[in-house]
Scaffold this motif. Structure first.
Motif, mmCIF file in Angstrom:
data_model
loop_
_atom_site.group_PDB
_atom_site.id
_atom_site.type_symbol
_atom_site.label_atom_id
_atom_site.label_comp_id
_atom_site.label_asym_id
_atom_site.label_seq_id
_atom_site.Cartn_x
_atom_site.Cartn_y
_atom_site.Cartn_z
ATOM 1 N N GLU A 1 0.866 -1.177 0.000
ATOM 2 C CA GLU A 1 0.000 0.000 0.000
ATOM 3 C C GLU A 1 0.907 1.233 0.000
ATOM 4 N N SER A 2 0.800 2.043 -1.037
ATOM 5 C CA SER A 2 1.783 3.100 -1.275
ATOM 6 C C SER A 2 1.311 4.492 -0.899
ATOM 7 N N THR A 3 0.133 4.604 -0.283
ATOM 8 C CA THR A 3 -0.381 5.923 0.068
ATOM 9 C C THR A 3 -0.321 6.116 1.583
ATOM 10 N N ALA A 4 -0.879 7.209 2.038
ATOM 11 C CA ALA A 4 -0.886 7.511 3.475
ATOM 12 C C ALA A 4 -2.177 7.048 4.141
ATOM 13 N N TRP A 5 -2.828 6.044 3.579
ATOM 14 C CA TRP A 5 -4.057 5.518 4.185
ATOM 15 C C TRP A 5 -3.772 5.134 5.639
ATOM 16 N N PRO A 6 -4.555 5.628 6.580
ATOM 17 C CA PRO A 6 -4.242 5.370 7.998
ATOM 18 C C PRO A 6 -4.680 3.987 8.460
ATOM 19 N N GLY A 7 -3.897 3.410 9.366
ATOM 20 C CA GLY A 7 -4.309 2.188 10.048
ATOM 21 C C GLY A 7 -4.294 0.938 9.203
ATOM 22 N N VAL A 8 -3.451 0.863 8.202
ATOM 23 C CA VAL A 8 -3.399 -0.342 7.363
ATOM 24 C C VAL A 8 -3.042 -1.567 8.201
ATOM 25 N N SER A 9 -2.089 -1.393 9.112
ATOM 26 C CA SER A 9 -1.658 -2.519 9.952
ATOM 27 C C SER A 9 -2.143 -2.375 11.383
ATOM 28 N N ARG A 10 -3.287 -1.757 11.534
ATOM 29 C CA ARG A 10 -3.907 -1.645 12.855
ATOM 30 C C ARG A 10 -5.125 -2.560 12.916
ATOM 31 N N PRO A 11 -5.508 -3.025 14.121
ATOM 32 C CA PRO A 11 -6.622 -3.983 14.226
ATOM 33 C C PRO A 11 -7.925 -3.420 13.679
ATOM 34 N N THR A 12 -8.757 -4.301 13.170
ATOM 35 C CA THR A 12 -10.045 -3.865 12.631
ATOM 36 C C THR A 12 -10.935 -3.297 13.732
ATOM 37 N N TYR A 13 -10.802 -3.835 14.955
ATOM 38 C CA TYR A 13 -11.641 -3.318 16.047
ATOM 39 C C TYR A 13 -11.248 -1.907 16.438
ATOM 40 N N ASP A 14 -10.086 -1.461 15.959
ATOM 41 C CA ASP A 14 -9.620 -0.108 16.242
ATOM 42 C C ASP A 14 -9.741 0.774 15.004
ATOM 43 N N GLY A 15 -10.506 0.310 14.023
ATOM 44 C CA GLY A 15 -10.725 1.095 12.815
ATOM 45 C C GLY A 15 -9.722 0.844 11.709
ATOM 46 N N GLY A 16 -8.769 -0.068 11.921
ATOM 47 C CA GLY A 16 -7.758 -0.355 10.908
ATOM 48 C C GLY A 16 -8.221 -1.389 9.902
ATOM 49 N N LEU A 17 -7.337 -1.680 8.953
ATOM 50 C CA LEU A 17 -7.642 -2.694 7.944
ATOM 51 C C LEU A 17 -7.297 -4.098 8.414
ATOM 52 N N GLY A 18 -6.455 -4.214 9.449
ATOM 53 C CA GLY A 18 -6.197 -5.511 10.055
ATOM 54 C C GLY A 18 -4.989 -6.267 9.537
ATOM 55 N N PHE A 19 -4.171 -5.648 8.666
ATOM 56 C CA PHE A 19 -2.967 -6.333 8.188
ATOM 57 C C PHE A 19 -1.941 -6.448 9.315
ATOM 58 N N THR A 20 -1.094 -7.476 9.229
ATOM 59 C CA THR A 20 0.010 -7.613 10.173
ATOM 60 C C THR A 20 1.074 -6.569 9.881
ATOM 61 N N TYR A 21 1.407 -6.428 8.590
ATOM 62 C CA TYR A 21 2.461 -5.507 8.167
ATOM 63 C C TYR A 21 1.971 -4.652 7.004
ATOM 64 N N LYS A 22 2.656 -3.532 6.830
ATOM 65 C CA LYS A 22 2.488 -2.701 5.637
ATOM 66 C C LYS A 22 3.857 -2.477 5.026
ATOM 67 N N TRP A 23 3.961 -2.661 3.721
ATOM 68 C CA TRP A 23 5.212 -2.348 3.038
ATOM 69 C C TRP A 23 5.469 -0.845 3.135
ATOM 70 N N ASN A 24 6.701 -0.490 3.513
ATOM 71 C CA ASN A 24 7.056 0.924 3.674
ATOM 72 C C ASN A 24 7.589 1.460 2.351
ATOM 73 N N MET A 25 6.660 1.820 1.484
ATOM 74 C CA MET A 25 7.050 2.314 0.165
ATOM 75 C C MET A 25 7.675 3.703 0.253
ATOM 76 N N GLY A 26 7.272 4.483 1.239
ATOM 77 C CA GLY A 26 7.873 5.808 1.412
ATOM 78 C C GLY A 26 9.344 5.699 1.753
ATOM 79 N N TRP A 27 9.669 4.810 2.706
ATOM 80 C CA TRP A 27 11.083 4.595 3.048
ATOM 81 C C TRP A 27 11.858 4.154 1.824
ATOM 82 N N MET A 28 11.308 3.227 1.052
ATOM 83 C CA MET A 28 12.012 2.704 -0.118
ATOM 84 C C MET A 28 12.295 3.806 -1.126
ATOM 85 N N ASN A 29 11.282 4.605 -1.448
ATOM 86 C CA ASN A 29 11.471 5.662 -2.447
ATOM 87 C C ASN A 29 12.455 6.728 -1.977
#
Length: 734
Positions: free
Chosen positions: A467-495
């Protein structure tokens, strides 16, 4: 004896236009000469003669041909309807005896129907598709497919000479699922579904839930039994359920199986899954990788798509062998302590005629509106995430790989394209959501349901979002409003990091913030740092070719990049060939240039990566707090004039901290004073400039004692030499 059927109904059956062939075929109660009887009818175009055998008393009754195309009928006692078989002598004179397909009860229970109707049948792969089944002692295959807008559906394949008229399926109207049992169909036979659209057009479609397929460019599915493999990874699976994805080391080697290594005398040089397993285990052990991530291995028609345009979502590609071969692959990895992640592509699918597009003559899996249903960049179709049956198909597919193949994690491709309705579209080319916004609300719900299902059903399995945008909570629990992924690829760091490293060292002093910026947001998500295949394709060049300077500087810069990456908070992922300092950008036809290991400089980079992996595994300071500020502390990030960075990596209480000192210029920094939090001896445990890696061997062996001089706001300090274009790492020896 006259038939009880009308000629018009017979012709409809012969033409294959019936949605309910069971209304004519199989056992049916009739009034025959004033008594209740059973009319048994079969359709066998290849039959010369047929009989009905009463299983209770062995009475054998001939069947009369009531239509020259091969429709037979027998009038039997009323009791016969519950226990009979049919016997056929075909036109070759061969005799077979089997169960009547249209006397077989549905394989779907009421609970199955309820879950399918709700879109929550997470093991639908045990009902739909081609399921092995034995009825009254006769082995066969139960075929079932979702095609709610079809006019009629047939199972066609080797078992009926690809003439599906005698194996026409009956529809469950409330679900749109077509089902037929085919006696004597068996594993190894090829098949498809022949579907008639409402307009009358016939299409041969691949089974969306097929477990195996022919080697492309052939497209038929293969009946397979995927439940007989004897797994030997029980210890791994037990331990996996308790895997701590937050605090354990994860060094991931991204692999394209079709090109990682080749074999002579094979189709396109493709190795079998079993060959690949033994080779990859040995290599991962040598390189200290904890996991591999496979680019998509689900069946795909176009090799050049690298697997990202899948047709067979439930079938490992036949390029490398059978389903059992792939099970061996995963099993062997697990027995040798290596986890297996796979790329999973729920965002889009290709337009191939035999695939999911217009599956039953209508937009079934995709949106009908091209502004929602077609991807402008990739020429593919976008799944309709708002349809329960489509969500069910995708979530069941994810769970299928974890269940049947013991996969340890799913990296979800192109998540950004799923989250935004206007992704890669201009004004007027997209349809807003019900609130007028650009967020794809149905896709968001799907991703949350997917992550909940994965983590609830398979504890210890990880999911990672590209996920390459600033979408919040990609790797945050669904019960906390996140998408529930374990990890998010850090595309910003890479670029940011690659952009910084491409600068000539003399200019880096003006770009220091490109390195330090990532620590501002480093702990807002559970990040994985990727140097993936996407960074070495489409004209970008290989990683070492992106490094500036002469030959020595290119190698030094690459080792410096890797050391910075491996000591930065976050889990690590490196694409194959990067560890070889490969000069050519990746080509799926050729793969890594293994011959480069004949040169000491390339062997040095390979050894550097192996030692960095080992350093991460052996030092909790480099992995325990990857996602928390407790694990990182700046010592000096402001010396942009010298282009140096100094920081501490810390584990939990009792773990020795590591001091990371990087010099991004080719000028050695001698007697460089560095503040430290504790007095004592700081042992040099790694130096990217070591001659073992092809460097100039400028360093601080065996380490540095503190001097009693406060510096950098800390009570003590050491004086160290920072190697040119290198990183030296110290560990406090308490």
């Amino acid at each position: 004896m006259n038939t009880t059927l009308s000629l018009s109904s017979l012709q409809s059956l012969i033409d294959g236009n019936m949605s309910d062939p069971g209304s004519l075929l199989g056992p049916h109660p009739i009034n025959y000469r004033g008594t209740q009887a059973t009319a048994i009818r079969v359709f066998q175009p290849n039959a010369q003669s047929m009989w009905v055998i009463d299983s209770a008393n062995g009475v054998k009754r001939p069947m009369r041909r009531v239509h020259p195309e091969g429709i037979f009928e027998a009038i039997c006692d009323e009791s016969t309807k519950n226990h009979y078989k049919v016997e056929m002598i075909d036109k070759k004179g061969e005799t077979t005896q089997s169960t009547d397909p249209y006397a077989v009860p549905s394989m779907f229970t009421d609970f199955d129907r309820y879950l399918l109707g709700e879109g929550r049948h997470h093991n639908m792969y045990e009902r739909l598709g081609a399921q092995l089944r034995t009825v009254d002692g006769v082995a066969g295959v139960n075929f079932a497919v979702w095609a709610p807008n079809a006019k009629s559906v047939q199972a066609v394949g080797d078992f009926n000479g690809w003439d599906g008229r005698q194996n026409a399926a009956s529809v469950m109207p409330s679900l749109g699922i077509w089902e037929v049992f085919v006696p004597h169909a068996k594993p190894g036979q090829k098949y498809k579904f022949r579907i008639q659209s409402q307009s009358g057009r016939w299409m041969d479609k691949c089974d969306p839930l097929a477990f195996a397929s022919e080697l492309p460019p052939l497209t038929a599915n293969i009946i397979s039994d995927i439940n007989t493999y004897a797994w030997s990874d029980g210890d791994w699976m037990q331990q996996r359920a308790e895997f701590d994805a937050m605090h354990r080391p994860m060094n991931v080697y991204e692999v394209h199986l079709g090109s990682w290594q080749k074999g002579p005398g094979r189709t396109h040089g493709w190795l079998n899954y079993r060959d690949l397993a033994t080779r990859l285990v040995d290599y991962c052990h040598r390189m200290n990788f904890t996991h591999i991530e496979l680019m998509p291995i689900s069946e795909h028609p176009f090799t050049g798509s690298w697997g990202y345009q899948s047709v067979g979502y439930f079938a490992p590609t036949s390029r490398h062998g059978s389903p059992e071969d792939f099970m061996f692959f995963v099993d062997h990895m697990h027995q040798n302590g290596i986890g297996v992640l796979i790329d999973w592509v729920p965002a889009h699918f290709p337009k191939d005629d035999h695939g999911l597009r217009q599956f039953d003559g209508s937009a079934l899996y995709e949106h009908a509106d091209p502004r929602q249903g077609e991807h402008p960049d990739w020429g593919t179709m976008i799944f309709n995430f708002g349809r329960n049956e489509v969500k069910n198909f995708l979530i069941a597919n994810a769970l299928f790989w974890l269940d049947k193949y013991h996969i340890d994690g799913l990296r979800v491709d192109a998540v950004a394209s799923m989250l935004y309705l206007d992704y890669s579209r201009e004004d007027g080319q997209w349809v807003p959501n019900r609130y007028g916004g650009r967020e794809n609300l149905e896709a968001i719900d799907f991703l949350r349901e997917f992550n909940i299902a994965v983590h609830e059903n398979h504890p210890g399995v990880v999911t990672a979002a590209e996920e390459s945008t600033a979408w919040p909570g990609v790797s945050r629990p669904t019960y906390d409003g996140g998408l529930g992924f374990t990890y998010k690829w850090n595309m910003g760091w890479m670029n940011d990091t690659l952009r910084y490293m491409r600068n000539e060292p003399i200019h880096r002093q003006y770009h220091q913030n490109e390195l330090t910026f990532s620590l501002i947001y480093a702990f807002t998500e559970n990040f994985m740092l990727p140097l993936s295949h996407d960074e070495v394709v489409h004209g970008k060049g290989s990683l070492i070719s992106q490094m500036p300077g002469d030959m020595w500087q290119k190698f030094a810069n690459l080792r410096l990049l890797y050391t910075y990456m491996w000591t930065h908070p976050g889990k690590k992922l490196l694409f194959m060939g990067g560890e070889l300092a490969q000069w050519n950008e990746w080509n799926a036809d050729d793969g890594p240039t293994w011959e480069l290991l004949d040169f000491a400089t390339h062997r040095g980079v390979q050894q550097c990566v192996a030692d960095l992996n080992k350093l991460v595994i052996e030092n909790p300071a480099l992995h325990y707090h990857d996602f928390s500020g407790e694990g990182f502390e700046w010592v000096d990030c402001q010396n942009s004039q010298d282009s140096t960075l100094v920081y501490l990596r810390k584990g939990s209480e009792g773990h020795a901290p590591l001091l990371v000192c990087s010099n991004f210029t080719p000028v050695p920094r001698v007697d460089y004073r560095i503040g430290v939090p504790e007095m004592g001896f700081w042992k040099e445990v790694f130096n990217s400039d070591s001659e073992a890696y092809g460097g100039s061997n400028v360093g601080n062996y065996p380490g540095r004692e503190t001097t009693g001089v406060a510096h950098h706001g800390r009570p003590d300090s050491i004086q160290a030499t920072l190697p040119p274009l290198g990183t030296t790492i110290f560990r406090l020896e308490r």
